[in-house]
Design an enzyme around this catalytic site. Structure first.
Site, PDB file in Angstrom:
ATOM      1  N   ASP A  37       9.005 -42.907   1.008  1.00  0.00           N
ATOM      2  CA  ASP A  37       7.879 -42.391   1.792  1.00  0.00           C
ATOM      3  C   ASP A  37       7.927 -42.945   3.204  1.00  0.00           C
ATOM      4  OD1 ASP A  37       6.241 -40.813  -0.091  1.00  0.00           O
ATOM      5  OD2 ASP A  37       6.147 -42.702  -1.198  1.00  0.00           O
ATOM      6  N   MET A  39       6.116 -43.207   6.620  1.00  0.00           N
ATOM      7  CA  MET A  39       4.759 -43.047   7.178  1.00  0.00           C
ATOM      8  C   MET A  39       4.727 -43.648   8.578  1.00  0.00           C
ATOM      9  SD  MET A  39       2.573 -44.378   3.935  1.00  0.00           S
ATOM     10  CE  MET A  39       2.651 -43.598   2.346  1.00  0.00           C
ATOM     11  N   MET A  70       6.140 -38.263   6.136  1.00  0.00           N
ATOM     12  CA  MET A  70       4.710 -38.130   6.481  1.00  0.00           C
ATOM     13  C   MET A  70       4.561 -38.587   7.917  1.00  0.00           C
ATOM     14  SD  MET A  70       3.009 -39.490   2.955  1.00  0.00           S
ATOM     15  CE  MET A  70       4.503 -40.288   2.426  1.00  0.00           C
ATOM     16  N   MET A 141       1.764 -32.004  -3.237  1.00  0.00           N
ATOM     17  CA  MET A 141       1.045 -33.281  -3.308  1.00  0.00           C
ATOM     18  C   MET A 141      -0.084 -33.145  -4.330  1.00  0.00           C
ATOM     19  SD  MET A 141       2.554 -35.452  -1.420  1.00  0.00           S
ATOM     20  CE  MET A 141       1.385 -36.782  -1.687  1.00  0.00           C
ATOM     21  N   ASP A 179       3.878 -35.120  -6.584  1.00  0.00           N
ATOM     22  CA  ASP A 179       3.819 -36.479  -6.049  1.00  0.00           C
ATOM     23  C   ASP A 179       2.373 -36.963  -6.004  1.00  0.00           C
ATOM     24  OD1 ASP A 179       4.190 -38.830  -4.619  1.00  0.00           O
ATOM     25  OD2 ASP A 179       4.971 -37.867  -2.812  1.00  0.00           O
TER      26      ASP A 179
HETATM   27  C1  DX5 Z   1       1.660 -40.980  -1.361  1.00  0.00           C
HETATM   28  C2  DX5 Z   1       3.133 -40.951  -1.534  1.00  0.00           C
HETATM   29  C3  DX5 Z   1       3.625 -41.128  -2.917  1.00  0.00           C
HETATM   30  C4  DX5 Z   1       3.247 -42.418  -3.596  1.00  0.00           C
HETATM   31  C5  DX5 Z   1       2.910 -42.057  -5.026  1.00  0.00           C
HETATM   32  O1  DX5 Z   1       1.384 -40.554  -0.078  1.00  0.00           O
HETATM   33  O2  DX5 Z   1       3.667 -39.744  -1.048  1.00  0.00           O
HETATM   34  O3  DX5 Z   1       5.026 -40.917  -3.019  1.00  0.00           O
HETATM   35  O4  DX5 Z   1       4.251 -43.388  -3.590  1.00  0.00           O
HETATM   36  O5  DX5 Z   1       2.402 -43.169  -5.633  1.00  0.00           O
HETATM   37  P1  DX5 Z   1       1.738 -43.172  -7.070  1.00  0.00           P
HETATM   38  O6  DX5 Z   1       2.822 -42.793  -8.048  1.00  0.00           O
HETATM   39  O7  DX5 Z   1       1.299 -44.574  -7.208  1.00  0.00           O
HETATM   40  O8  DX5 Z   1       0.623 -42.191  -7.047  1.00  0.00           O
HETATM   41 ZN    ZN Z   2       5.790 -39.294  -1.428  1.00  0.00          ZN
END
Ligand code: DX5
Ligand code: ZN
Length: 230
Positions: A37, A39, A70, A141, A179
């Site tokens: 991820d 960010m 992201m 998502m 996800d």
């Molecule tokens: C959230 C991320 C996910 C995150 C998921 O913005 O995109 O990839 O790591 O985490 P869990 O499995 O803990 O929901």
């Molecule tokens: Zn993710």
């Protein structure tokens, strides 16, 4: 022929003081892809990894790196993430990330990576209808992006099902990846709706036995009848 479920362990939930070991551990435990991820503190509030950390992750595994961008203006850094070792580059569909989504997805393909498009919970499928032919992966998502450990949003299930129907109608063969908040029960429901790739952070890294957890996740999946894609 059934499409085998893929698991993409999200390193966001790893112990960062031992990042290399953690990535190697989920690789050994049977994760098919490694979800990373990215960010930037703008598209989402937190800042996570940049290309230099992706490079370090690349040295710890030979599994495909499934990068979830992201970030604002991904077009400015696609090449750096490709050079760092990304296999998949997944771009958020919302204009708050990129204005020219069609162009960005084409650029990912030109760079030699597999393109993916990501839709937030509030983003309708209609928004990506005209780019579906460009992608290998659609990531739905199932939480709002930005943080691990959130609760699965069940209202995303009809969206997954509608996307699977659309793929079938158009003869398109993209993966449907989900996800956020994924564990035994939500994996069963998501795969029943049509998902074939599961991202999981907390569920895997929070377990004592990564391999046991991944095996348990596979056992929960509903087996679909779609054709296989690598
Ligand atoms: C959230 C991320 C996910 C995150 C998921 O913005 O995109 O990839 O790591 O985490 P869990 O499995 O803990 O929901
Ligand atoms: Zn993710």
């Amino acid at each position: 022929m059934s499409r085998p479920l893929k698991i993409s362990a999200s390193v966001l939930a790893a112990d960062f003081t031992r990042l290399g070991e953690e990535v190697a551990a989920v690789d050994r435990a049977g994760s098919d892809w490694i979800h990373v991820d990215i960010m930037d503190g703008r598209f989402v509030p937190d800042i996570s990894f940049g290309p230099s950390v992706v490079k370090a992750i690349r040295r710890s595994t030979r599994k495909p790196l499934n990068l979830h961008l992201m970030i604002v203006e991904p077009e400015r850094s696609l090449q750096r993430y490709r050079d760092a070792g990304a296999d998949h580059l997944l771009v958020q569909a919302e204009p708050g990330s990129t204005v020219h989504l069609h162009r960005v997805l084409s650029q990912v393909r030109e760079l030699g990576c597999r393109p993916g498009v990501v839709i937030d919970p509030a983003t309708p499928i209609m928004w990506i209808e005209h780019v579906l032919h460009l992608v290998d992966i659609v990531l739905v998502m199932t939480v709002n992006p930005g943080f691990g450990g959130q609760a699965f949003l069940p209202e995303m299930l009809p969206k997954i099902a509608a996307l699977r129907t659309l793929a079938r109608e158009r003869g398109l063969d993209f993966h449907i990846e989900v996800d956020g908040g994924q564990d035994a029960d939500t994996i069963r429901r998501s795969t029943e709706a049509g998902a074939d790739v599961i991202v999981a952070g907390t569920a895997i890294f929070g377990a004592l036995d990564y391999a046991g957890k991944i095996a348990e996740m596979r056992a929960c999946a509903h087996t679909s009848t779609s054709p296989t894609k690598g």
